[in-house]
Design an enzyme around this catalytic site. Structure first.
Site, mmCIF file in Angstrom:
data_model
loop_
_atom_site.group_PDB
_atom_site.id
_atom_site.type_symbol
_atom_site.label_atom_id
_atom_site.label_comp_id
_atom_site.label_asym_id
_atom_site.label_seq_id
_atom_site.Cartn_x
_atom_site.Cartn_y
_atom_site.Cartn_z
ATOM 1 N N HIS A 33 0.831 -1.217 0.000
ATOM 2 C CA HIS A 33 0.000 0.000 0.000
ATOM 3 C C HIS A 33 0.863 1.264 0.000
ATOM 4 C CE1 HIS A 33 -3.472 -2.591 0.914
ATOM 5 N NE2 HIS A 33 -2.666 -3.174 1.783
ATOM 6 N N SER B 236 15.060 20.402 -17.470
ATOM 7 C CA SER B 236 13.865 21.209 -17.667
ATOM 8 C C SER B 236 14.236 22.484 -18.414
ATOM 9 C CB SER B 236 13.238 21.569 -16.314
ATOM 10 O OG SER B 236 12.281 22.604 -16.453
ATOM 11 N N LYS C 278 16.269 20.626 -12.298
ATOM 12 C CA LYS C 278 15.565 19.377 -12.574
ATOM 13 C C LYS C 278 16.456 18.344 -13.273
ATOM 14 C CE LYS C 278 11.775 18.460 -12.284
ATOM 15 N NZ LYS C 278 10.714 18.850 -13.235
ATOM 16 N N GLU D 39 9.550 7.217 -17.480
ATOM 17 C CA GLU D 39 8.209 7.760 -17.705
ATOM 18 C C GLU D 39 7.652 7.316 -19.063
ATOM 19 O OE1 GLU D 39 8.156 12.004 -16.948
ATOM 20 O OE2 GLU D 39 9.602 11.741 -15.327
#
Length: 448
Positions: A152, A273, A279, A286
């Site tokens: 969880h 970025s 970043k 992804e």
């Protein structure tokens, strides 16, 4: 190819709507099937030795062009089959018209797909083997590092990080088995089924199958040209492997966050970025998640494509190739990219919270004869009281233990160390250092 009974040629709109060039990647497979077909026709007496020699010579020339990447398709080629026959005519003349003797594009494309899938399955198995070994190498590299295992997305039990990484190697082994098992159902030649009902010519499908190195030939000519379950089965094997990669990708994304801070990837395999200078984005992970999602959509499309088709071939089946190739390419690319990403990884996880040892405390009571539900309640009460005091489980004292259950012993306090929790693990296949060593040994044996 099919216009003899038509008074006019195809309208540009018809051509534009119906012609799909995605089958061009079947070029080598189409030539392979044609070479076997020519040899079978010669053995059956349907082609003279001279015709067999000319057709074989021309097909070998096309095979060489395909291998060198110099084969030239034309806009007038309706599909890969017509392209091969057109080029064959340029090379050997009118005898090229005999190539299609006893054959239909229906059994031809069915064969091409089986040959392609058989070849691609071997390539995916090789990639999956490499990926599993990459995960094994990563597991070896982290040694006896201990982290929290999650349920969880909450810290649950202490586990070796190597055990966590090897979970993905274990999944890759099942992916390999799926592709290997599928190979038996791919190894069936449909050549000789014709359009749907076979031929009055003395064809020899068994010889064709042997020439192709296939273990079996079709038993029902209608099923041979209509079946695409092997396509959807291959697509499922790809999609399931992508789902496994997507789960790893999700963890990679989590682990690179400031909140987790478990892993750093190479600058060469991450992006920045355009707006925020600090970043460092795990784009490979992804995109793997995204491509797994698209692959699931293609798999659903392949199943839907077949569900309402009457026997036998229907033009709807032309649409299977674009979806199939997209799924196959997605898996091939994701295996390569995710493997490289993991190989570039530097692991530096933080130690888990001592609460991950709560089950160990409960099991200490169980070994003294306490029913598990009582032990569970006692440890739960201990954790709740410590949290109320702003303390962790590792800060517990003998007084804290006695306050919830007098059957605890002072030595039980040592159980609240996560590394000790892992060392005590004894169940087969569990998250112990011994289990990690056994998994690595088994994995190396399985993969050679």
């Amino acid at each position: 190819m099919w216009g003899g009974g038509f008074a006019e040629g195809p309208d540009e709109l018809l051509w534009r709507f119906t012609v799909d060039h995605s089958d061009r990647r079947l070029l080598l497979d189409d030539v392979t099937g044609s070479l076997a077909h020519v040899a079978m026709l010669g053995a059956a007496g349907l082609l003279s030795p001279g015709e067999v020699e000319a057709l074989t010579r021309g097909l070998k020339a096309i095979e060489a062009e395909a291998g060198a990447g110099s084969f030239s398709f034309k806009d007038s080629d309706e599909d890969v089959h017509s392209a091969v026959e057109r080029r064959l005519g340029e090379l050997v003349g009118e005898v090229a018209g005999k190539l299609h003797t006893g054959r239909s594009r229906n059994d031809q494309v069915a064969l091409d797909l089986r040959l392609y899938l058989r070849r691609s399955a071997e390539e995916r198995v090789a990639q999956l083997r490499g990926f599993a070994l990459t995960m094994a190498a990563a597991a070896e590299s982290v040694g006896e590092t201990v982290v929290a295992g999650y349920t969880h997305l909450q810290q649950a039990q202490a586990v070796p990080l190597a055990h966590h990484l090897l979970a993905y190697a274990s999944a890759a082994l099942r992916d390999i088995e799926r592709f290997e098992d599928l190979g038996r159902r791919l190894d069936v030649s449909p050549l000789g089924a014709g359009a749907l009902g076979g031929s009055s010519l003395p064809l020899d499908p068994d010889r064709s199958a042997r020439l192709l190195g296939m273990a079996n030939r079709f038993v029902n000519s209608m099923d041979a040209v209509a079946a695409r379950d092997h396509v959807s089965e291959y697509a499922f094997a790809c999609a399931q492997a992508l789902v496994h990669l997507s789960r790893l990708a999700e963890e990679c994304v989590l682990w690179t966050t400031t909140e987790f801070g478990w892993i750093t990837f190479s600058d060469a395999l991450t992006t920045g970025s355009s707006a925020m200078p600090h970043k460092k984005n795990p784009d490979i992970a992804e995109l793997t998640r995204g491509r797994a999602a698209i692959a699931i959509g293609h798999l659903t499309g392949l199943m839907g494509l077949q569900k309402g088709l009457p026997m036998t071939y229907n033009r709807d089946l032309q649409e299977d190739k674009a979806a199939l190739f997209a799924i196959d390419d997605a898996l091939a690319g994701a295996l390569e990219a995710m493997g490289a990403l993991i190989r570039s990884a530097e692991f530096h996880p933080s130690l888990p919270d001592s609460s991950v040892t709560a089950l160990d405390l409960a099991e200490a009571l169980v070994e003294r004869g306490v029913p598990f539900r009582e032990a569970h309640e006692a440890v739960g009460a201990l954790v709740a009281s410590l949290i109320a005091d702003g303390r962790t489980l590792s800060a517990a004292t003998t007084e804290d233990l006695d306050a919830v259950d007098l059957r605890f012993e002072p030595a039980d306090l040592a159980l609240t160390e996560p590394v000790e929790s892992v060392r005590r693990r004894r169940s087969t296949g569990g998250a112990s250092f011994a289990s990690v060593r056994e998994q690595l040994r088994t994995l190396r044996d399985r993969l050679g």
